[in-house]
Design a protein around this motif. Structure first.
Motif, PDB file in Angstrom:
ATOM      1  N   HIS A  51      38.318  37.281  50.698  1.00  0.00           N
ATOM      2  CA  HIS A  51      37.680  36.824  51.472  1.00  0.00           C
ATOM      3  C   HIS A  51      38.066  35.492  52.017  1.00  0.00           C
ATOM      4  N   ASP A  78      32.007  33.328  52.602  1.00  0.00           N
ATOM      5  CA  ASP A  78      30.803  33.944  51.464  1.00  0.00           C
ATOM      6  C   ASP A  78      31.555  34.519  50.380  1.00  0.00           C
ATOM      7  N   GLY A  79      31.591  34.661  49.408  1.00  0.00           N
ATOM      8  CA  GLY A  79      31.965  35.181  47.944  1.00  0.00           C
ATOM      9  C   GLY A  79      33.928  35.058  47.281  1.00  0.00           C
ATOM     10  N   ALA A  80      34.156  34.111  48.383  1.00  0.00           N
ATOM     11  CA  ALA A  80      35.661  33.636  47.755  1.00  0.00           C
ATOM     12  C   ALA A  80      35.388  32.959  45.830  1.00  0.00           C
TER      13      ALA A  80
END
Length: 141
Positions: A51, A78-80
Motif C-alpha cells: 500500500h 489507504d489500506g496500509a
C-alpha cells in the motif's frame, strides 16, 4: 497512483509549467502512469509493502543514453497495514533511486538520512548531467 504534475516526472510541481529539459548526454522525460506503476512495483518487491505510491509532485524521470532513471519518495496509502505505516515513517522520508537498462526497473540507491546537501547530485548512481537536469531533485518552484 496519485495524479498531478511532477518535475522530471510529468511536467513540474503544482503545474508550474516547466517543460522537460535536456542536458547534453541526458534528458528529463515526462513519466507516464505506466512508468510510475513499474517503478512502484520494483520498490514494492524490495520492501514488501503493498500500500504505497510515489509522493505527489516529486517523481523524477529521465534518460542518459539508453538507460532510464527515476527518483521518488513513497508514502503509505489507504489500506496500509500497521507494519507498512511504521515502516514508511523512515522509508518514506528518503528518496529512492531506480535504473532501467532495458531489463526492467531496479532499485539502485537511497538518500542518506538526512539527505545530502546536493540532493540527487550526491547519489553516485545518478549521472551528474541528469542530476543537473533534475535540479538536484529539488521540488521547489
Amino acid at each position: 497512483m496519485a495524479a498531478g504534475a511532477d518535475r522530471a516526472g510529468e511536467a513540474a510541481p503544482s503545474g508550474a509549467g516547466h517543460a522537460p529539459s535536456a542536458v547534453p548526454g541526458c534528458r528529463n522525460l515526462t513519466a507516464s502512469a505506466e512508468v510510475k506503476a513499474a517503478v512502484t512495483r520494483a520498490y514494492r518487491q524490495r520492501v514488501h509493502f503493498a500500500h504505497i505510491e510515489p509522493v505527489p509532485h516529486g517523481f523524477f524521470y529521465g534518460q542518459c543514453g539508453t538507460v532510464r532513471y527515476a527518483a521518488t519518495r513513497f508514502l503509505a496509502v489507504d489500506g496500509a497495514t500497521y507494519e507498512e505505516l511504521v515502516g514508511m515513517q523512515d522509508e518514506g522520508s528518503a528518496t529512492k533511486y531506480f535504473r532501467n537498462s532495458g531489463d526492467g526497473w531496479a532499485y539502485v540507491a537511497s538518500d542518506g538520512f538526512p539527505a545530502g546537501a546536493h540532493g540527487c547530485g550526491d547519489i553516485p548512481a545518478i549521472p551528474d548531467a541528469l542530476a543537473g537536469a533534475w535540479k538536484d531533485c529539488s521540488v521547489a518552484p
